[in-house]
Design a protein around this motif. Structure first.
Motif, mmCIF file in Angstrom:
data_model
loop_
_atom_site.group_PDB
_atom_site.id
_atom_site.type_symbol
_atom_site.label_atom_id
_atom_site.label_comp_id
_atom_site.label_asym_id
_atom_site.label_seq_id
_atom_site.Cartn_x
_atom_site.Cartn_y
_atom_site.Cartn_z
ATOM 1 N N MET A 133 -145.583 -5.361 -143.527
ATOM 2 C CA MET A 133 -145.756 -5.012 -142.132
ATOM 3 C C MET A 133 -147.210 -4.631 -141.900
ATOM 4 S SD MET A 133 -143.689 -2.235 -139.946
ATOM 5 C CE MET A 133 -144.654 -0.835 -139.506
ATOM 6 N N GLU A 134 -147.773 -5.137 -140.858
ATOM 7 C CA GLU A 134 -149.140 -4.806 -140.498
ATOM 8 C C GLU A 134 -149.136 -3.984 -139.230
ATOM 9 O OE1 GLU A 134 -151.938 -8.002 -140.368
ATOM 10 O OE2 GLU A 134 -150.932 -9.039 -141.997
ATOM 11 N N GLY A 135 -150.157 -3.175 -139.078
ATOM 12 C CA GLY A 135 -150.270 -2.386 -137.872
ATOM 13 C C GLY A 135 -151.367 -1.365 -137.997
ATOM 14 N N LYS A 136 -151.685 -0.775 -136.872
ATOM 15 C CA LYS A 136 -152.733 0.238 -136.839
ATOM 16 C C LYS A 136 -152.160 1.601 -137.202
ATOM 17 C CE LYS A 136 -153.770 -0.408 -132.537
ATOM 18 N NZ LYS A 136 -154.436 -0.273 -131.245
ATOM 19 N N ILE A 137 -153.048 2.467 -137.706
ATOM 20 C CA ILE A 137 -152.678 3.830 -138.070
ATOM 21 C C ILE A 137 -153.472 4.789 -137.193
ATOM 22 C CG2 ILE A 137 -152.673 5.563 -139.899
ATOM 23 C CD1 ILE A 137 -152.586 3.218 -141.900
ATOM 24 N N ALA A 138 -152.777 5.800 -136.666
ATOM 25 C CA ALA A 138 -153.418 6.847 -135.870
ATOM 26 C C ALA A 138 -153.156 8.192 -136.523
ATOM 27 C CB ALA A 138 -152.876 6.850 -134.445
ATOM 28 N N VAL A 139 -154.139 9.079 -136.428
ATOM 29 C CA VAL A 139 -154.002 10.437 -136.948
ATOM 30 C C VAL A 139 -154.339 11.400 -135.818
ATOM 31 C CG1 VAL A 139 -154.777 12.081 -138.681
ATOM 32 C CG2 VAL A 139 -154.621 9.664 -139.262
ATOM 33 N N LEU A 140 -153.433 12.351 -135.579
ATOM 34 C CA LEU A 140 -153.580 13.319 -134.496
ATOM 35 C C LEU A 140 -153.593 14.724 -135.074
ATOM 36 C CD1 LEU A 140 -153.578 13.924 -131.408
ATOM 37 C CD2 LEU A 140 -151.066 13.911 -131.540
ATOM 38 N N GLY A 141 -154.660 15.460 -134.794
ATOM 39 C CA GLY A 141 -154.767 16.832 -135.279
ATOM 40 C C GLY A 141 -156.122 17.410 -134.905
ATOM 41 N N ASN A 142 -156.409 18.600 -135.424
ATOM 42 C CA ASN A 142 -157.723 19.169 -135.125
ATOM 43 C C ASN A 142 -158.795 18.450 -135.955
ATOM 44 O OD1 ASN A 142 -157.826 20.313 -137.713
ATOM 45 N ND2 ASN A 142 -157.172 22.318 -137.007
ATOM 46 N N THR A 143 -160.043 18.773 -135.713
ATOM 47 C CA THR A 143 -161.152 18.070 -136.353
ATOM 48 C C THR A 143 -161.077 18.126 -137.876
ATOM 49 O OG1 THR A 143 -162.547 18.563 -134.455
ATOM 50 C CG2 THR A 143 -163.672 17.890 -136.449
ATOM 51 N N THR A 202 -155.032 22.921 -126.948
ATOM 52 C CA THR A 202 -154.543 22.894 -125.567
ATOM 53 C C THR A 202 -153.459 21.830 -125.401
ATOM 54 O OG1 THR A 202 -156.237 21.343 -124.833
ATOM 55 C CG2 THR A 202 -156.759 23.686 -124.668
ATOM 56 N N SER A 203 -152.378 22.214 -124.778
ATOM 57 C CA SER A 203 -151.241 21.310 -124.612
ATOM 58 C C SER A 203 -151.611 20.050 -123.850
ATOM 59 C CB SER A 203 -150.099 22.029 -123.892
ATOM 60 O OG SER A 203 -149.583 23.047 -124.688
ATOM 61 N N SER A 204 -152.439 20.178 -122.815
ATOM 62 C CA SER A 204 -152.793 19.001 -122.012
ATOM 63 C C SER A 204 -153.583 17.981 -122.828
ATOM 64 C CB SER A 204 -153.575 19.418 -120.774
ATOM 65 O OG SER A 204 -154.773 20.073 -121.126
ATOM 66 N N ASN A 218 -149.141 21.764 -136.802
ATOM 67 C CA ASN A 218 -149.436 22.706 -135.722
ATOM 68 C C ASN A 218 -149.651 22.011 -134.378
ATOM 69 O OD1 ASN A 218 -151.863 21.668 -136.788
ATOM 70 N ND2 ASN A 218 -153.025 23.375 -135.958
ATOM 71 N N ILE A 219 -149.858 20.719 -134.388
ATOM 72 C CA ILE A 219 -150.042 19.925 -133.168
ATOM 73 C C ILE A 219 -148.723 19.270 -132.754
ATOM 74 C CG2 ILE A 219 -151.248 17.901 -132.221
ATOM 75 C CD1 ILE A 219 -153.102 20.291 -132.707
ATOM 76 N N ALA A 220 -147.901 18.946 -133.715
ATOM 77 C CA ALA A 220 -146.681 18.159 -133.474
ATOM 78 C C ALA A 220 -145.739 18.800 -132.476
ATOM 79 C CB ALA A 220 -145.967 17.912 -134.793
ATOM 80 N N THR A 221 -145.620 20.111 -132.509
ATOM 81 C CA THR A 221 -144.695 20.758 -131.577
ATOM 82 C C THR A 221 -145.110 20.543 -130.126
ATOM 83 O OG1 THR A 221 -145.888 22.848 -131.838
ATOM 84 C CG2 THR A 221 -143.948 22.522 -133.219
ATOM 85 N N LYS A 222 -146.414 20.420 -129.889
ATOM 86 C CA LYS A 222 -146.901 20.224 -128.524
ATOM 87 C C LYS A 222 -146.881 18.751 -128.111
ATOM 88 C CE LYS A 222 -149.664 24.364 -128.758
ATOM 89 N NZ LYS A 222 -150.974 24.930 -128.955
ATOM 90 N N ALA A 223 -146.733 17.839 -129.080
ATOM 91 C CA ALA A 223 -146.675 16.411 -128.785
ATOM 92 C C ALA A 223 -145.243 15.887 -128.855
ATOM 93 C CB ALA A 223 -147.561 15.642 -129.770
#
Length: 94
Positions: A1-11, A30-32, A54-59
């Motif tokens: 399977m091919e596809g892009k990877i994204a990472v969401l979190g603080n710096t 910030t939630s927004s 720590n970000i997942a709960t807000k997303a």
């Protein structure tokens, strides 16, 4: 399977992933900002999304629509703070 990877979190969380060449979305608490970045990730059809605990709960509201779909695969990872158990609960839903 091919596809892009994204990472969401603080710096600090996304920095090592950027060295691997994946798409990173650095956000503050910030939630927004978190919701906006999560929506952008959802709209861009990523195959894999790695999210700091720590970000997942807000997303969660944004990614809830994808819980029963094969992609994106959303993985919640604990980071520098003590785990709140959310990552374990999230992985049991996959």
């Amino acid at each position: 399977m091919e596809g892009k990877i994204a990472v969401l979190g603080n710096t600090d969380f996304v920095m090592p992933f950027s060295a691997l060449g994946v798409d990173t979305f650095a956000v503050e608490q910030t939630s927004s900002e978190i919701t906006e970045s999560a929506r952008k990730i959802a709209d861009e059809n990523y195959a894999l999304v790695v999210v700091a605990e720590n970000i997942a709960t807000k997303a969660e509201d944004v990614f809830a629509d994808y819980r029963d779909k094969p992609t994106p695969c959303i993985i919640v990872v604990p980071f520098t703070t003590e785990s709140e158990g959310y990552a374990t609960q999230a992985s049991s839903r996959c």
